[in-house]
Design a protein around this motif. Structure first.
Motif: not given
Length: 205
Positions: A31-32, A35, A138, A141, A143-145, A185
Motif C-alpha cells: 500500500s504505502e 503511494f 488500508y 494508511s 492508500h487510495n481507499d 480508483k
C-alpha cells in the motif's frame, strides 16, 4: 447508554490508530511504498506511469496521490509521512460525516425526524466499520481507499437525497462523481451504473 458506549469505542479506536498515523515511515509495502513512490515522482517531476518492464507504477489511478500531496504541501508537510497519513485519514473522517448525513436522510425518507441520538450512534459506528481491518485494511494508511471511501459515501448520499427529493443538481453530481472516483480508483466507476439505474427506476416509479 448505547450512544455513549459507541463513542467510547470510537475514541479508543482513535487512540489505537494514533501511533500508527504518526509513525514517520511507510510500512506497508503493498500500500504505502508505491503511494510514497508516486509522491516522490510528483516532487521531482517524473512520470507516474512508467514502462511495464520497470515494475515501478502503482496499479491504481493517481487522483488520491495528487490531492493528498497538494493538501499536505499547503499544510507544509509534503515530505512528512505523518502529515500525509493524517490527510488520508481526513478522507475517512469526512466519509463518516457524509455517512451520518445519509443515515439522517434515510430516517427523513421514512417519515421521521431524526434526533441527535441517531448521529451519536451512527458516526462512531461508521468510524469503527471504516477502520476495521475485516472490511478494509488500508483506509487509515497511505492508500487510495480512504479517498475512494469518501467518493462512495458521497455517491450513496446523492442517491438517497435524489430518491427523497429529486433535484437537477443531483443528476449533474451523479454524472460527474463516478468520473472523479475513477481518477481515485478504477472500481469507483461502478457508481455510474448504479446512479443511472437508480435514476431510471425513479423516473419509471
Amino acid at each position: 447508554v448505547a450512544a455513549g458506549s459507541m463513542c467510547a469505542l470510537a475514541a479508543c479506536n482513535l487512540l489505537h490508530l494514533r501511533p500508527y498515523l504518526l509513525l514517520p515511515v511507510d510500512l506497508l509495502s503493498f500500500s504505502e511504498s508505491p503511494f510514497v513512490t508516486d509522491l516522490i515522482k510528483l516532487r521531482i517531476g517524473a512520470p507516474l506511469y512508467t514502462p511495464l518492464a520497470d515494475n515501478n507504477s502503482f496499479p491504481y489511478s493517481c487522483g488520491a496521490q495528487m490531492l493528498t500531496y497538494a493538501i499536505a504541501k499547503m499544510l507544509g508537510g509534503a515530505t512528512s509521512i505523518p502529515t500525509l497519513r493524517c490527510v488520508q485519514f481526513g478522507y475517512v473522517v469526512a466519509a463518516v460525516l457524509v455517512g451520518t448525513a445519509t443515515v439522517r436522510a434515510l430516517i427523513r425518507a421514512a417519515g421521521t425526524q431524526p434526533s441527535w441520538l441517531w448521529s451519536a450512534l451512527a458516526a462512531p459506528f461508521l468510524l469503527l466499520v471504516a477502520t476495521d481491518g475485516r472490511f478494509n485494511m488500508y483506509t487509515h494508511s497511505l492508500h487510495n481507499d480512504g479517498l475512494v471511501l469518501l467518493v462512495s459515501a458521497c455517491a450513496f448520499w446523492l442517491l438517497v437525497e435524489h430518491t427523497r427529493a429529486p433535484r437537477t443538481w443531483h443528476v449533474v453530481a451523479m454524472a460527474v462523481l463516478p468520473a472523479l472516483g475513477f481518477c481515485v480508483k478504477q472500481s469507483a466507476l461502478i457508481w455510474a451504473g448504479l446512479s443511472t439505474h437508480s435514476a431510471r427506476m425513479l423516473r419509471e416509479g
